[in-house]
Design a protein around this motif. Structure first.
Motif, short mmCIF file in Angstrom:
data_model
loop_
_atom_site.label_atom_id
_atom_site.label_comp_id
_atom_site.label_asym_id
_atom_site.label_seq_id
_atom_site.Cartn_x
_atom_site.Cartn_y
_atom_site.Cartn_z
N ASP A 125 67.65 -31.04 45.02
CA ASP A 125 67.40 -31.21 46.46
C ASP A 125 67.60 -29.86 47.13
OD1 ASP A 125 67.29 -31.89 49.13
OD2 ASP A 125 68.47 -33.71 48.92
N GLN A 126 66.51 -29.28 47.62
CA GLN A 126 66.58 -27.97 48.26
C GLN A 126 66.84 -28.05 49.76
OE1 GLN A 126 67.05 -25.53 46.53
NE2 GLN A 126 65.51 -25.02 45.00
N GLU B 107 66.74 -29.85 53.82
CA GLU B 107 65.84 -30.39 54.85
C GLU B 107 64.48 -29.72 54.81
OE1 GLU B 107 65.88 -31.14 59.72
OE2 GLU B 107 67.64 -30.32 58.69
N GLY B 108 63.43 -30.53 54.92
CA GLY B 108 62.07 -30.01 54.92
C GLY B 108 61.44 -29.85 53.55
N THR B 109 62.16 -30.27 52.51
CA THR B 109 61.62 -30.18 51.14
C THR B 109 61.65 -31.56 50.49
OG1 THR B 109 63.76 -29.71 50.12
CG2 THR B 109 62.49 -27.83 50.93
#
Length: 327
Positions: free
Chosen positions: A131-132, A134-136
């Motif tokens: 998990d990279q 927010e927004g990915t």
């Protein structure tokens, strides 16, 4: 090696590269961080061993990925060891430590304390989640439980899902060092060969159950380089990886001096959990007041416990649920 030097290398991951063969790697040593992970729970020794191995894999894999936020490993099985879950959080600032947390779920009545830890998992799967932030979009990759260890499962994952030949040599166990109480230590080495050509020709792998192995990915000089590095790694001894007498830099020279080892900055690793009261409240925001009422104890509070760090939260039910949030 002096005590000061040992402490400097404990709870760290050292990246390196073998310039002669284009192979990259990591050496990890976990001491205090592993002790903190395990002391949150009173696990049986076979479960402690599985958690130690998974935490060590997590440190090695997490540092090998350009991670902005979190890497998670999950081992799920139908045996008495039902779940091993670990999280690796990348550093929040340049030079800062990465953080690791872990926990296990198991059926104590079915657990065999005399059997090998890996055999307690049974049929299941090994999962890698990235998990990279927010927004990915989060990434998930799975491989079946196969081979004779969790490190073998991780090697299969990289061959199958990433088409990257990968090898792990791990050691972990309870250490009885002079002047210190009995405690867990772990150490390991990770090798990866980045193929010069993309794609895999074989539709059916040569591994267990048709899974891919390095032999299905590499050929020619690349295969020779990889095999040579693996033969050298086969000479490593457990005490060299886990013990206090050989610094990782000296170990690299002993193993790979003809391969031109080059080291980079070491990454410190610490125990760390991301739980908080705000996150508990956010999790409970999906429930109605009727749901919250069912969760409320006789003392008039809603309780929540973090499975990773053991933090205990007691919350006012009137402030929970989507009605409490909007109120």
């Amino acid at each position: 090696m002096t005590t000061g030097t040992q402490i400097a290398w404990d709870d760290s991951v050292l990246p390196f590269q073998l310039d002669a063969s284009g192979i990259r790697g990591r050496i990890a040593r976990l001491d205090g961080v592993l002790d903190q992970v395990l002391k949150q729970h009173a696990y049986p020794s076979v479960i402690e061993a599985l958690v130690a191995e998974t935490a060590l894999l997590t440190a090695l894999i997490g540092q090998a990925i350009k991670l902005r936020w979190k890497l998670s490993l999950q081992v799920r099985g139908k045996g008495p060891a039902r779940l091993i879950a670990t999280d690796y959080y990348g550093p929040t600032e340049e030079g800062g430590p990465a953080r690791i947390r872990a926990y296990a779920s198991f059926d104590a009545e079915r657990l065999d304390p005399n059997a090998s830890p890996f055999s307690q998992i049974g049929e299941g799967y090994f999962a890698v989640m990235i998990d990279q932030g927010e927004g990915t979009l989060p990434y998930q990759g799975f491989t079946p439980i196969a081979g004779d260890s969790l490190s073998a499962c991780a090697e299969t994952y990289f061959a199958q899902s990433e088409q990257i030949p990968t090898r792990f040599a791990l050691a972990y166990g309870e250490s009885a060092e002079p002047g210190r109480p009995l405690h867990w230590r772990a150490g390991g080495i990770m090798l990866q060969h980045m193929p010069a050509t993309g794609g895999v020709a074989a539709e059916q792998g040569s591994g267990e159950g048709g899974l891919l192995t390095h032999a299905d990915i590499l050929g020619g000089a690349e295969s020779e380089d990889w095999n040579r590095a693996n033969l050298l790694l086969d000479t490593v001894e457990e005490l060299e990886m886990i013990g206090p007498s050989v610094p990782p830099t000296d170990l690299l020279v002993r193993l790979f001096h003809e391969e031109g080892p080059r080291v980079f900055d070491a990454q410190p690793v610490r125990f760390g959990c991301s739980c908080s009261e705000d996150k508990v409240r956010s999790t409970m925001s999906i429930y109605s007041q009727k749901d919250i009422a069912r969760m409320t104890t006789d003392t008039g509070v809603v309780t929540a416990d973090c499975q990773f760090c053991g933090a205990h939260y007691e919350l006012d039910p009137k402030t929970l649920g989507f009605e409490g949030r909007n109120g």
